[in-house]
Structures are given as structure tokens and as C-alpha cells.
Design an enzyme around this catalytic site. Structure first.
Site: not given
Ligand code: NAD
Length: 258
Positions: A56, A82, A134, A147, A149-151
Site C-alpha cells: 500500500v 486494514n 485505533s 503510531y 499520531a498516524s492513526k
């Protein structure tokens, strides 16, 4: 409630294992044609007809893949973004590489896959895009900076896409799982005391199963969820509901039984 999804063409990224594999199984059980996407590994692809290798992070590959799926199956009804990675570490010592990879897969992957399927969904004047966020997007843990911050970015991307795609009858939602033991986190391999400490943060005080997540996604893809868009669905077993939910278990243990 009408959950008839038979005949829908569903793409699931990161579907070779973990939650993604259960999502693919759940849609297949509903009579959908499910195309599983993942990086190449020992067990993947398993079925060359519906398992496609796709990173991706690769714009060209995601575009080519969506075109291939539309050519082979005639349409794309549902995209489940996902695929994700967890790079842990304190921000003060995190390397640029871990930070960049987190955003490249977790946010960039969603962006690229959405771009790839949007033309087909716009032509159809219908579609469902469902993005893995999340609980960490709302309440992050120490060591989860990249993680979390990206979510959080996935949640905002979801909201913007929902508004941009509303005119085409396409809904876009995100969901926030809590703690599902998988290869990503190794929860099930932790010492019991560490597991108990984590479980004590949950109102439902059990590990989440991949099927708990998958059933929500079946609902989100169904006609029953036609008026839901731009939402973040909390499926964390109460991780985001209260502080110290274990207090309720202490009180319940003292309550008289019948
Ligand atoms: P997992 O590591 O078991 O599975 C992730 C899958 O994504 C793997 O098959 C992996 O190969 C694939 N993937 C990784 N990078 C990719 C790329 N560049 N291109 C294509 N595929 C790629 O993880 P999981 O626990 O099943 O998590 C699935 C999703 O749910 C993730 O987005 C994760 O952030 C989210 N989530 C998980 C939990 C949990 O407790 N497990 C909690 C909240 C959110």
C-alpha cells in the site's frame, strides 16, 4: 435488520493474517467476493484468484490493482483499509525511518488505496470505505507516538473523505479497536501480570477477538449503516469509556450472588 451483502466485491488490505484475515473471512461468510491484499510472505498469496500482492506504499501498484479488480469483478463495493504497522519507541529516541514508515503505511496507504478505488465507486454512485484507526488515535500510550499520531491522521482523513464523497453515495468511516492479540503486539505472549494490567483498562475485561472487529465491519458495509459517514466507531470493549473500570469488577466480586 437487513445485512444482505451477497455479491458485493470487497477489498481488504493487510488480509493475510490477524484482524484482516478475520475481516476477509467474515465478508466471505456473507456471500461477498473478497479480494485479499497483502505483502508477499510464506503463506501469501494462498489463492491466486483472489489473493493479490500489493504494497500500500506503492501508488502505481495500488492504482493497477484497483483497475485489475474492477476489470475482473466488474465493480468495487467495499474497501477495508486494514493494513497497518506498529513502530514503538519513545519519541526522543525514535529514528526518522520508524516515523516515516508509520505514516507511509498507516496514513499514506489509506490515502493511496482510497485514491485507487474512488473512480470506480464514483462511477457506480455507491461505495463503502472503512478505515482502521485505533483507540490510540484518542488516548495514546507511552511509546506509541508515531503510531498514535498516524492513526489520529486516519480519523481526520476519514472525515474529509466522507464529506468529499457524500455527493457520490460513498460513505467513509473509521473504527477504533482496543486490544486484539496478534503478531503486531504480542499481547498473548506477555507474562500474566502484564496481561492483567492491560485487561484492567477494559470495561469488558477480555481480549478483543478479530471477529469482534469483523462483525462491526460487516454492519458498516451493509444497508443498515447507510446513513453513517465520517464517524469513528469505538470497538475497544470500553477502553475509551471510563478510568479504572476494574473498580466495577471489585464491586461486582463483593456483590451477593443468587
Ligand atoms: P498484523 O500485524 O497482524 O497484520 C497487519 C497486516 O498488514 C499484515 O498481514 C501485514 O503484512 C500487512 N501490511 C503491513 N504493511 C503493509 C503494506 N505496506 N502493504 C500491504 N500490507 C501491509 O496487525 P493486526 O493486529 O491484525 O492489525 C490490523 C489493523 O488493525 C492495523 O491497522 C492496526 O493498526 C489496527 N489495530 C490493531 C489493534 C490490535 O490490538 N491488534 C488495535 C487497534 C488497531
Amino acid at each position: 435488520m437487513q445485512l444482505d451483502l451477497s455479491g458485493k466485491v470487497v477489498l481488504v488490505t493487510g488480509a493475510a493474517r490477524g484482524i484482516g484475515a478475520a475481516i476477509a473471512d467474515a465478508f466471505r461468510a456473507e456471500g461477498c467476493t473478497v479480494v485479499r491484499l497483502d505483502l508477499a510472505s510464506d503463506g501469501f498469496p494462498a489463492d491466486p484468484d483472489v489473493d493479490l500482492v500489493c504494497d500500500v506504499r506503492d501508488s502505481e501498484a495500488t492504482r493497477a490493482l484497483a483497475a485489475d479488480v474492477e476489470r475482473r469483478f466488474g465493480r468495487i463495493d467495499v474497501l477495508v483499509n486494514n493494513a497497518g504497522i506498529l513502530a514503538e519507541g519513545l519519541l526522543e529516541s525514535m529514528g526518522d525511518d520508524a516515523w516515516d514508515r508509520s505514516f507511509d503505511v498507516n496514513v499514506g496507504g489509506v490515502f493511496r488505496m482510497c485514491k485507487a478505488v474512488i473512480p470506480a465507486m464514483q462511477r457506480q454512485r455507491s461505495g463503502r470505505i472503512i478505515n482502521a484507526a485505533s483507540f490510540a488515535a484518542i488516548v495514546p500510550s507511552v511509546g506509541s507516538g508515531a503510531y498514535a499520531a498516524s492513526k489520529a491522521a486516519v480519523v481526520q482523513l476519514t472525515r474529509v473523505l466522507a464529506s468529499e464523497l457524500g455527493p457520490y453515495g460513498i460513505t467513509v468511516n473509521a473504527y477504533a479497536p482496543g486490544m486484539v492479540p496478534t503478531a503486531m503486539n504480542g499481547f498473548a505472549e506477555m507474562p500474566q501480570a502484564a496481561q492483567d494490567r492491560l485487561l484492567d483498562t477494559l470495561s469488558l475485561r477480555r481480549w478483543e477477538t478479530p471477529q469482534d472487529v469483523a462483525q462491526l465491519l460487516v454492519f458498516l458495509a451493509s444497508d443498515a449503516a447507510a446513513y453513517l459517514t465520517g464517524a469513528l466507531l469505538d470497538i475497544s470493549g470500553g477502553k475509551l469509556a471510563t478510568q479504572m473500570p476494574q473498580r466495577a469488577y471489585e464491586l461486582a466480586a463483593e456483590a451477593p450472588t443468587a
